[in-house]
Design an enzyme around this catalytic site. Structure first.
Site, PDB file in Angstrom:
ATOM      1  N   SER A  14     134.778 -22.936  74.137  1.00 34.30           N
ATOM      2  CA  SER A  14     135.973 -22.085  74.246  1.00 34.30           C
ATOM      3  C   SER A  14     137.275 -22.846  74.448  1.00 34.30           C
ATOM      4  CB  SER A  14     135.845 -21.059  75.399  1.00 34.30           C
ATOM      5  OG  SER A  14     134.643 -20.378  75.307  1.00 34.30           O
ATOM      6  N   GLY A  18     137.534 -23.353  67.035  1.00 34.74           N
ATOM      7  CA  GLY A  18     137.662 -22.491  65.856  1.00 34.74           C
ATOM      8  C   GLY A  18     139.098 -22.408  65.368  1.00 34.74           C
ATOM      9  N   ASP A 148     124.278 -30.275  73.397  1.00 32.18           N
ATOM     10  CA  ASP A 148     123.409 -29.095  73.431  1.00 32.18           C
ATOM     11  C   ASP A 148     122.120 -29.412  72.676  1.00 32.18           C
ATOM     12  OD1 ASP A 148     125.586 -27.834  74.511  1.00 32.18           O
ATOM     13  OD2 ASP A 148     126.069 -26.636  72.739  1.00 32.18           O
ATOM     14  N   LYS A 188     142.503 -35.841  83.185  1.00 34.43           N
ATOM     15  CA  LYS A 188     141.398 -36.815  83.208  1.00 34.43           C
ATOM     16  C   LYS A 188     140.777 -37.014  81.820  1.00 34.43           C
ATOM     17  CE  LYS A 188     140.339 -38.227  86.789  1.00 34.43           C
ATOM     18  NZ  LYS A 188     140.981 -39.355  87.534  1.00 34.43           N
ATOM     19  N   LYS A 190     137.827 -38.944  81.455  1.00 38.12           N
ATOM     20  CA  LYS A 190     136.414 -39.364  81.554  1.00 38.12           C
ATOM     21  C   LYS A 190     135.446 -38.428  80.818  1.00 38.12           C
ATOM     22  CE  LYS A 190     135.078 -42.462  83.949  1.00 38.12           C
ATOM     23  NZ  LYS A 190     135.185 -43.864  83.513  1.00 38.12           N
ATOM     24  N   PRO A 191     135.594 -37.083  80.958  1.00 39.83           N
ATOM     25  CA  PRO A 191     134.653 -36.227  80.217  1.00 39.83           C
ATOM     26  C   PRO A 191     134.722 -36.468  78.705  1.00 39.83           C
ATOM     27  CG  PRO A 191     135.883 -34.938  81.835  1.00 39.83           C
ATOM     28  CD  PRO A 191     136.506 -36.303  81.804  1.00 39.83           C
ATOM     29  N   CYS A 381     135.626   3.671  61.734  1.00 39.15           N
ATOM     30  CA  CYS A 381     134.174   3.814  61.633  1.00 39.15           C
ATOM     31  C   CYS A 381     133.650   4.813  62.679  1.00 39.15           C
ATOM     32  CB  CYS A 381     133.506   2.453  61.740  1.00 39.15           C
ATOM     33  SG  CYS A 381     131.901   2.422  60.974  1.00 39.15           S
ATOM     34  N   HIS A 507     136.046  -0.812  57.910  1.00 39.96           N
ATOM     35  CA  HIS A 507     136.752  -1.600  58.939  1.00 39.96           C
ATOM     36  C   HIS A 507     137.963  -2.315  58.331  1.00 39.96           C
ATOM     37  CE1 HIS A 507     133.935  -1.098  62.271  1.00 39.96           C
ATOM     38  NE2 HIS A 507     132.998  -1.072  61.339  1.00 39.96           N
ATOM     39  N   GLU A 509     140.425  -3.590  59.724  1.00 43.19           N
ATOM     40  CA  GLU A 509     140.935  -4.699  60.546  1.00 43.19           C
ATOM     41  C   GLU A 509     140.558  -6.072  59.975  1.00 43.19           C
ATOM     42  OE1 GLU A 509     138.710  -2.417  61.502  1.00 43.19           O
ATOM     43  OE2 GLU A 509     137.139  -3.239  62.801  1.00 43.19           O
TER      44      GLU A 509
END
Ligand code: GLN
Length: 544
Positions: A14, A18, A148, A188, A190-191, A381, A507, A509
């Site tokens: 997050s 994207g 992951d 920072k 480091k990560p 809808c 839809h 949108e």
């Protein structure tokens, strides 16, 4: 041959990977470079269509009917392309394809392994998209974060691509977060060093690092990342948090990312034109008078479920030089009372779609409120089902009309499955998905919004308007303003004796773009902006 940009994420999810991918697409497209985009999702579902909104947020539907991740919506809006099913790849699809091939005996007695069988299948998807889209550059986002377990086969596949298509044709971009420590008041690195180490461990050296941060990134920090992560100084691109996502392409361009990509991939340098994008951002940042819109839905506490609806409303408001003030109304808030307490200041009401939702009564209340108070209404809808049920209850003077989705034994099934869907129900596959044609009826609000007679819109639903009730509701003032070309399916309906009460079975949108709002959203806001509600009136001058 297409070139590939692979985008991975580090540290946390997050952070806007994207949006970064979509923005890279924008800055390449602004150089007249043809791009396509693909999202790799590491989960084992074949697509997110069956996932709960609580797990997944919005399911974005492509024109060809693929149910995909909401990132595809951002890719479409930023790059202004219509993507296809090939742009959405999940581990579930990959494994299911490999296992199907194994069952068919395609592997001739071999042992089926992640490397090479799964990775080969993944690489096939990259190449298929490149071939089909004929894009000069294919941008591929690896979902999740480096490290992951589920993402490993995807990372291995993108690593192999460097040898498969040549190192000059592949670029690795790593999007990472630089956290800020309040106690020492510093950002920072480091990560980031750790996540780049993790990438290197599997053989990927990033060419570019995009550094997300809520705080400004100093030159020293850039130097440090360059040194520790072995990335050229100008390839460490700071991306501080900005007030609108549409500003991200401008920030990245300003930092030289476009130039860098063109150079590294050996693309022909071309004139950049981001002027329209700049105008859009200027407009967004200009204070505008808000239009108060109530958005009614079952999952309103999860704003991401309505990502495309919210964007479409903002595009429409921008067109009218206005802003949107959105009131999120949980469906159950209306079920309890008539709605006046929550809808009193709404200049327009939008009732959203919902698949597998449990309740519709609150949405029906919203439709009653809109009809009785002449408030502009846009039903999407399920929002159309609510409007049809509400109108039928009003016309028939009975509380019984319903959709068979919510009351299987109602005497008035105004919304129902089609007969042929009922036969198929046990076998699944009853959903109407993707683009379907819709013929507009002259003289309707819908026809005047679109300004054309045949449109194609994206669907995702099972239930339909029940034609048994068509004549009866029409006599009472319902206008069927959009129909399937064979006249069988009601795709759009509106009320004759109302300023603008409109619903669609599809839809809209998903088709809205910044700078090119969807016609239904555009006209909805166009009417709503002139509605005076409580709190919206100009204050009276005080008498001396
Ligand atoms: N639940 C309804 C259906 O299946 C509406 C779906 C939707 O709003 N997308 O038809």
């Amino acid at each position: 041959m297409s070139k590939y940009i692979f985008v991975t994420g580090g540290v946390v999810s997050s952070v806007g990977k994207g949006i970064t991918v979509a923005s890279i697409g924008t800055i390449l497209k602004s150089r007249q470079i043809a791009v396509s985009v693909q999202k790799l999702d590491p989960y084992l579902n074949v697509d997110p269509g069956t996932m709960s909104p609580y797990q997944h947020g919005e399911v974005f539907v492509t024109q060809d009917g693929a149910e995909t991740d909401l990132d595809l919506g951002n890719y479409e809006r930023f790059i202004d392309v219509n993507l296809t099913a090939e742009s959405s790849v999940t581990s579930g699809q990959i494994y299911s394809a490999v296992i199907t091939k194994e069952r068919q005996g395609d592997f001739l007695g071999g042992t089926i392994q992640v490397v090479p069988h799964v990775t080969t299948e993944i690489k096939e998807r990259f190449k298929q998209l490149a071939q089909k889209s004929k894009a000069e550059v294919v941008i591929i986002e690896v979902g999740g974060t480096v490290g992951d377990i589920e993402g490993q086969p995807f990372l291995e596949a993108i690593r192999q691509m460097r040898n498969d298509v040549g190192r000059d044709n592949v670029l690795y971009v790593h999007v990472t977060l630089l956290p800020y420590l309040n106690s020492t008041q510093e950002v920072k690195t480091k990560p980031t060093q750790h996540s780049v180490n993790e990438l290197r461990r599997i053989g990927i050296q990033p060419d570019i690092i995009v550094c997300r941060s809520d705080y400004p990134i100093s030159e020293e920090i850039r130097d440090k990342i360059s040194l520790f992560c072995d990335v050229e100084r100008q390839a460490v691109i700071p991306l501080p948090t900005v007030s609108t996502i549409y500003e991200v392409p401008l920030v990245l361009e300003e930092e030289g990312l476009g130039q860098l990509i063109v150079g590294k991939l050996g693309l022909n340098p071309r004139q950049t034109d981001l002027s329209q994008w700049q105008e859009l951002v200027n407009l967004i940042k200009t204070p505008r008078e808000p239009v108060n819109i109530a958005l009614v839905g079952e999952y309103v506490e999860l704003k991401d479920v309505y990502f495309s609806v919210r964007e479409a409303l903002h595009h429409a408001a921008l067109y009218h030089g206005r802003d949107i003030e959105l009131t999120w109304v949980p469906e159950e808030a209306l079920e309890a009372d008539g709605g006046d307490s929550v809808l009193r200041s709404a200049q327009g009401i939008i009732v959203t779609g919902g698949l597998g939702v449990k309740r519709i009564e609150g949405m029906i209340k919203a439709a009653t409120y809109a009809r009785e108070n002449n408030i502009p209404y846009l039903g999407l809808c399920l929002g159309m089902h609510a409007m049809v049920i509400e109108f039928a209850r009003h016309v028939l003077g009975s509380a019984e009309p319903n959709s068979t989705e919510f009351d299987a034994s109602t005497r008035y099934p105004v919304i129902d499955l089609l007969p042929e869907q009922k036969d198929k129900e046990n076998k699944g596959g009853t959903m109407r998905l993707g683009n379907y044609p819709c013929q507009l009826v002259d003289g309707s609000h819908a026809a005047s919004a679109y300004g054309q007679s045949l449109v194609h819109e994206r669907h995702r639903h099972r239930y339909e308007f029940n034609n048994q009730f068509r004549a009866q509701l029409e006599k009472a003032g319902m206008v069927y303003s959009g129909l399937s070309p064979d006249g069988r399916l009601v795709e759009l309906c509106e009320l004759a004796n109302h300023p603008w009460m409109m619903s669609c079975q599809f839809h809209p949108e998903f088709g809205s773009r910044p700078g090119r709002p969807h016609p239904l959203f555009r006209d909805f806001i166009g009417i709503a902006k002139n509605v005076l509600r409580e709190g919206a009136q100009p204050p009276l001058p005080l008498s001396p």
